[in-house]
Design an enzyme around this catalytic site. Structure first.
Site, PDB file in Angstrom:
ATOM      1  N   ALA A   1       0.824  -1.213   0.000  1.00  0.00           N
ATOM      2  CA  ALA A   1       0.000   0.000   0.000  1.00  0.00           C
ATOM      3  C   ALA A   1       0.858   1.263   0.000  1.00  0.00           C
ATOM      4  CB  ALA A   1      -0.932  -0.032   1.201  1.00  0.00           C
ATOM      5  N   HIS A   2       0.179   2.386  -0.067  1.00  0.00           N
ATOM      6  CA  HIS A   2       0.881   3.669  -0.174  1.00  0.00           C
ATOM      7  C   HIS A   2       1.738   3.972   1.059  1.00  0.00           C
ATOM      8  CE1 HIS A   2      -3.125   5.795   1.227  1.00  0.00           C
ATOM      9  NE2 HIS A   2      -2.793   4.801   2.010  1.00  0.00           N
TER      10      HIS A   2
END
Lengths: 339, 339, 339
Positions: free
Chosen positions: C237-238
């Site tokens: 994920a980011h």
């Protein structure tokens, strides 16, 4: 691009507590923010940064108001920072409308005004693409697909035949919408395929993550209602329905015919068995396995899941299980001696 | 398209109990079926619909025979409904054979008769595509791949070099067949790649879901035998072998060199460690983690897994664990007072 | 291609114990190796093969030295076999440099010397591709992406705008690098998208598996450091950072802003919650769920995870839980009678 702190506070509708003329050149995360930058504190975990951050200004909850700092006071700092982000940054890079000559578009397909059709995109017969929609490089749109206005389908997405997609929908790269549901009947020589004669319908303002797969219904529709957000590598099986406003995190999976209510949260790697109903507002914690209907508002954890407070209590007790077993054995010995 | 109830009963080989001339215009799921529609009841959960369904006719097990209703009596209503589905609907939309001019086909590739090669598909040198096979838009077929007759490879599928695919195989969008196995040896400066010099071999009549990845062997073959069905986002590592007739549900994963027997069921999100053997006919329930060899016919649950009846018993006891711990403490107190 | 056993021992730097002139024509796995073939034994599980294998020669640990057999003695047979594999096999099929005429390359893109740009690949404006890099069929490179030298991006990979990729990076088919992070703020009418204004940065010598997704940061960078190996269908994920030399196995997932240290191993289907730190050298066993920071060197198992030795002890005790509960009940009865 830059704004003053006063401009930002006004635009996001929050209270200024500091220098309105302070120039903010960039936004930054709390761990890295420095001079000229605005950051935010949204949870207790990051509270310590109020005294250590080198950011020029912070968005904080009102209770963290501190003299001598340049602050914006907001009840929901996360939301306020999101609004500030939208002042500084576009959600997506702009593309010029137009059809790339390498795209292959069937004669019977209809392309709306001001669309972007990227290199090597493929649009099959009878498909309709709404105004302002972007179909990026390598995307494949099947026959008779209907896509609304202002959608963005990023690279190498596949949308299978007859899928219906609303307005303002975003689909990230390599996602697959409308592939066949996993439907077979057992026969002596293997598996008899059940034709998957239904479709997928995606509501307005939905966002669908990279590599996610949403299967077409056997009959009728697999439905993703409006305002749903779905993360990467999620699997949604045939005949499911995901209610308005729900959130499905990465690598979660729904088996067939399951109904997810409105504003439900499925955290990462959750699995939900088939033919179940998850009530509105339920929260399913990460990696949980749902094997029964879940009432509205319930918070669940575990595989198979229980009410989360109970599941967490059991988890804690398990950590002491070796001790409890020792204590049980000690009692047995004591009683044996008594006999 | 429509059929009479009598025609349907005859075609699917089941007993008619009702009006043979009743016209059936559509099939529908039991929850939504209405006038002119045929549906089915295959499990206890849906039994209530026999009195409430607005369907004109139902396929039901013989024990649900009810006077005054138009029924088809079938021992396996699920299978019978599947057969009826195949009367009304094609398994896949028809495509016209032909090679789209935008496809890029190496000179040395061989394309069989009556193939469909879609827009922007790529077929590399030495590849052989059997008669009647469909290679849809954006599919990439690597060098020296061999694909049999009447296969369907849907959009944006990638098949890597030297993969061998049988007849009547269906591969759904964005799946990847024959990518490198995850093989490295640890060295001081990082990881030394082990060349993945083997291939993938896919048997006849296999279906492989969207986004699924099947890795090539280090040496020899990763094998999917005939009649296997694999759902979306499944990971099959190098050197695995999946036996004839097995079912692998969405998001399950096999680590390297594991052997899955014939007619095994791996439910959703199951994980299987490497170098293991799962015996014929075993059933692994959803989200289970398999860490040891599993005997034929075993039903397993949990992470790590146990025999399912035992795993479910333990799950039930865990729900009462807080109570048992209280009872243990009560005994301790009682004994303390006795001392 | 063939080598003598002596040539192989010399090249891989291990001790020969047998006929130096023995011709080795192929490498093979221990289960299948036959005459003319070299195999290896790296673990106890395969020790039995020393007497039963039909291989002409084996790489084994020094303690398995056996008179009358043709052996190579190596402290790390796995590494030595990997080196032998690299004598016999190339890591990847060779491709001829050149730009396929069907590729669509923006005028402002820069393509290095000796690159391969495959059929229907798309390279957007401002992108820079380093010397010797291969961009295979159907790959989409977004605007302003920077890719180093000697990388291989296989079929249908998507790299989104502004991503930065080092040298000697391999990305397997249908992976997605730099798609938007899953960032939204809750509002009355649904979810307000938070622009994902950061990028992804991939270090040298990293390999990324098929179908894996790595999201761009909200602000700043999602970072995969050098020498990291990532298997298929992994979600990152980011704002995550994965440290040098770490290994992430198939279907594992990291939630946002989590920091993975150096030389960490995340086994298959592991999930890690957001905003956590996993210390250097930690090992997270398969299917575990990480919900807290993990110290360096820790070995963890379970969902939620514990130190593995404790988790496995609890797992073992759970198998006896039905018995312990019976014993508890027996004590209760005994005490009741005493009262």
């Amino acid at each position: 691009m830059s704004f003053t702190l006063g401009q930002i506070a006004e635009k996001i509708g929050a209270e200024l507590a500091g220098d309105p003329d302070l120039e903010i050149k960039k936004l930054a995360s709390i761990e890295t923010a420095g001079p000229g930058e605005l950051s935010y504190i949204a949870s207790k975990k990051f509270k310590k940064y109020i005294s250590t951050s080198k950011a020029s200004a912070l968005i904080v909850p009102p209770k963290l108001k501190t003299d001598g700092l340049n602050l914006i006071l907001a009840d929901d700092p996360n939301l306020s920072f999101a609004k500030a982000m939208r002042m500084f940054y576009a959600s997506f890079p702009k593309v010029e409308p137009g059809v790339n000559p390498s795209a292959v578009i069937a004669e019977s397909a209809q392309i709306g005004d001001e669309c972007f059709i990227g290199p090597n995109a493929v649009i099959d017969s009878g498909a309709k693409i709404g105004a302002g929609t972007e179909i990026h490089a390598g995307v494949s749109i099947g026959s008779d697909v209907v896509i609304g206005d202002n959608c963005k389908l990023f690279q190498n997405v596949t949308v299978c035949y007859k899928t219906i997609i609303g307005n303002n929908v975003v689909i990230f790269p390599n996602a697959v919408i409308g592939s066949d549901g996993f439907g077979y009947a057992r026969v002596a020589e293997g598996h008899l395929k059940i034709p998957q004669a239904g479709i997928v319908v995606i509501g307005d303002n939905t966002e669908i993550g990279a590599g996610t797969t949403i299967d077409r219904a056997t009959l009728g529709e697999t439905v993703i209602e409006k305002n749903v957000i779905i993360d990467n590598l999620v699997q949604i099986a045939h005949n499911c329905k995901v209610g308005e406003g729900s959130i499905i995190c990465a690598q979660a999976g729904l088996a067939g015919s399951t109904i997810v209510g409105k504003n439900v949260i499925l955290a990462g790697q959750v699995g939900v068995a088939g033919h179940l109903t998850i009530g509105d507002g339920a929260i399913i914690e990460a990696q949980s396995g749902i094997a029964t209907d879940i009432p509205s508002g319930s918070v669940q954890f575990g595989s198979p899941s229980r009410e989360a407070y109970q599941a967490h209590k059991i988890t804690a007790l398990l950590g002491r299980l070796p001790d409890y077993i020792q204590r049980l054995k000690k009692i047995e010995k004591y009683i044996d001696k008594m006999k």
